[in-house]
Design an enzyme around this catalytic site. Structure first.
Site, PDB file in Angstrom:
ATOM      1  N   LYS A  14       0.820  -1.215   0.000  1.00 47.65           N
ATOM      2  CA  LYS A  14       0.000   0.000   0.000  1.00 47.65           C
ATOM      3  C   LYS A  14       0.854   1.266   0.000  1.00 47.65           C
ATOM      4  O   LYS A  14       0.562   2.207  -0.733  1.00 47.65           O
ATOM      5  CB  LYS A  14      -0.942   0.014   1.213  1.00 47.65           C
ATOM      6  CG  LYS A  14      -1.983  -1.079   1.200  1.00 47.65           C
ATOM      7  CD  LYS A  14      -2.913  -1.015   2.404  1.00 47.65           C
ATOM      8  CE  LYS A  14      -2.246  -1.116   3.743  1.00 47.65           C
ATOM      9  NZ  LYS A  14      -1.655  -2.421   4.052  1.00 47.65           N
ATOM     10  N   ARG A  89     -10.471   0.305   8.462  1.00 42.93           N
ATOM     11  CA  ARG A  89     -10.104  -1.090   8.740  1.00 42.93           C
ATOM     12  C   ARG A  89     -11.267  -1.919   9.262  1.00 42.93           C
ATOM     13  O   ARG A  89     -11.118  -3.117   9.429  1.00 42.93           O
ATOM     14  CB  ARG A  89      -8.962  -1.130   9.746  1.00 42.93           C
ATOM     15  CG  ARG A  89      -7.683  -0.598   9.159  1.00 42.93           C
ATOM     16  CD  ARG A  89      -6.545  -0.772  10.100  1.00 42.93           C
ATOM     17  NE  ARG A  89      -5.309  -0.341   9.460  1.00 42.93           N
ATOM     18  CZ  ARG A  89      -4.113  -0.473   9.991  1.00 42.93           C
ATOM     19  NH1 ARG A  89      -3.974  -1.015  11.166  1.00 42.93           N
ATOM     20  NH2 ARG A  89      -3.056  -0.061   9.344  1.00 42.93           N
ATOM     21  N   ARG A 128      11.151  -6.029   5.617  1.00 43.64           N
ATOM     22  CA  ARG A 128      10.983  -4.602   5.928  1.00 43.64           C
ATOM     23  C   ARG A 128      11.427  -4.310   7.352  1.00 43.64           C
ATOM     24  O   ARG A 128      12.034  -3.272   7.623  1.00 43.64           O
ATOM     25  CB  ARG A 128       9.519  -4.193   5.718  1.00 43.64           C
ATOM     26  CG  ARG A 128       9.260  -2.712   5.919  1.00 43.64           C
ATOM     27  CD  ARG A 128       7.868  -2.327   5.507  1.00 43.64           C
ATOM     28  NE  ARG A 128       6.890  -2.686   6.513  1.00 43.64           N
ATOM     29  CZ  ARG A 128       5.577  -2.497   6.384  1.00 43.64           C
ATOM     30  NH1 ARG A 128       5.090  -1.977   5.277  1.00 43.64           N
ATOM     31  NH2 ARG A 128       4.753  -2.837   7.348  1.00 43.64           N
ATOM     32  N   ARG A 134      11.095  -1.135  12.634  1.00 42.58           N
ATOM     33  CA  ARG A 134       9.759  -1.215  13.228  1.00 42.58           C
ATOM     34  C   ARG A 134       9.611  -2.533  13.974  1.00 42.58           C
ATOM     35  O   ARG A 134       9.739  -3.602  13.388  1.00 42.58           O
ATOM     36  CB  ARG A 134       8.683  -1.109  12.148  1.00 42.58           C
ATOM     37  CG  ARG A 134       8.472   0.294  11.632  1.00 42.58           C
ATOM     38  CD  ARG A 134       7.417   0.363  10.564  1.00 42.58           C
ATOM     39  NE  ARG A 134       6.164  -0.284  10.936  1.00 42.58           N
ATOM     40  CZ  ARG A 134       5.100  -0.330  10.137  1.00 42.58           C
ATOM     41  NH1 ARG A 134       5.130   0.214   8.941  1.00 42.58           N
ATOM     42  NH2 ARG A 134       4.004  -0.936  10.536  1.00 42.58           N
ATOM     43  N   ARG A 146      -1.210  -9.485  13.239  1.00 37.31           N
ATOM     44  CA  ARG A 146      -1.665  -8.390  12.372  1.00 37.31           C
ATOM     45  C   ARG A 146      -2.407  -8.930  11.151  1.00 37.31           C
ATOM     46  O   ARG A 146      -3.435  -8.379  10.743  1.00 37.31           O
ATOM     47  CB  ARG A 146      -0.474  -7.528  11.938  1.00 37.31           C
ATOM     48  CG  ARG A 146       0.088  -6.698  13.076  1.00 37.31           C
ATOM     49  CD  ARG A 146       1.397  -6.041  12.720  1.00 37.31           C
ATOM     50  NE  ARG A 146       1.262  -5.119  11.605  1.00 37.31           N
ATOM     51  CZ  ARG A 146       2.257  -4.799  10.789  1.00 37.31           C
ATOM     52  NH1 ARG A 146       3.461  -5.336  10.939  1.00 37.31           N
ATOM     53  NH2 ARG A 146       2.058  -3.943   9.822  1.00 37.31           N
TER      54      ARG A 146
END
Length: 190
Positions: A14, A89, A128, A134, A146
């Site tokens: 995204k 969401r 990532r 993160r 998640r």
């Protein structure tokens, strides 16, 4: 006004695709994740609470997110349109967003969903996490939570937009520019 919801599970691409859409269509990017991370970096009370929830893979409360979005819409009242990245969401958030946009004399033009298999998502997020630092992208258990959260609570939003004839799925695996071209075909039809 062109208002797009870019949809998909964590790691679907995204962020990458939204930047390309912003550049091509001159849209204002509304990424709730970015907004929340900015609050975290600033050390605000909202940011600290959001960090705790995000690190656990839990969604931030709707009223907080809707308030942030309303402020961003007001701050960019002359925009050609907006791209909603990672929001809504839940169906409740989609309904609240529709109400908010109606109050500002606009609406969602369409939802584009990036479709990516779970195993690919896990690989992308772990990769990532190595680069971004993160915490929510470095822990396989949090990543799975998640993805489960998305599948259980977020995927039904697609049905909401299908009911409004505003939903289109785009295959999210392959060359970035080819995926973007497929997205543009959808956007240009609005």
């Amino acid at each position: 006004m062109l208002n797009l919801v870019l949809f998909g599970p964590p790691g679907a691409g995204k962020g990458t695709q939204s930047q390309k859409l912003i550049d091509k269509y001159q849209l204002v990017h509304l990424s709730t994740g970015d907004i929340l991370r900015a609050e975290i970096a600033a050390g605000t009370e909202l940011g600290l609470e959001a960090k705790k929830l995000m690190d656990q893979g839990v969604l931030v409360p709707d009223e907080v997110v809707i308030g942030m979005i309303s402020n961003k819409l007001d701050a960019n009242s002359n925009a050609k349109g907006f791209i909603f990245d990672g929001f809504p969401r839940t169906v409740a958030q989609a309904e609240a967003l529709d109400q908010l946009l109606t109050s500002k004399n606009t609406a969602i033009s369409g939802m584009i969903a990036l479709e990516v298999e779970n195993e690919e998502l896990k690989k992308r997020l772990l990769l990532r996490g190595k680069d971004s630092g993160r915490a929510d992208d470095q822990n396989p258990e949090v990543i799975q939570k998640r993805i489960d959260e998305y599948n259980n609570k977020t995927a039904p939003v697609a049905n909401y937009y299908q009911g409004q004839d505003k939903f289109t799925g785009v295959y999210g695996i392959g060359v970035i520019d080819e995926i973007f071209s497929n997205i543009c075909i959808v956007v240009d039809a609005y």
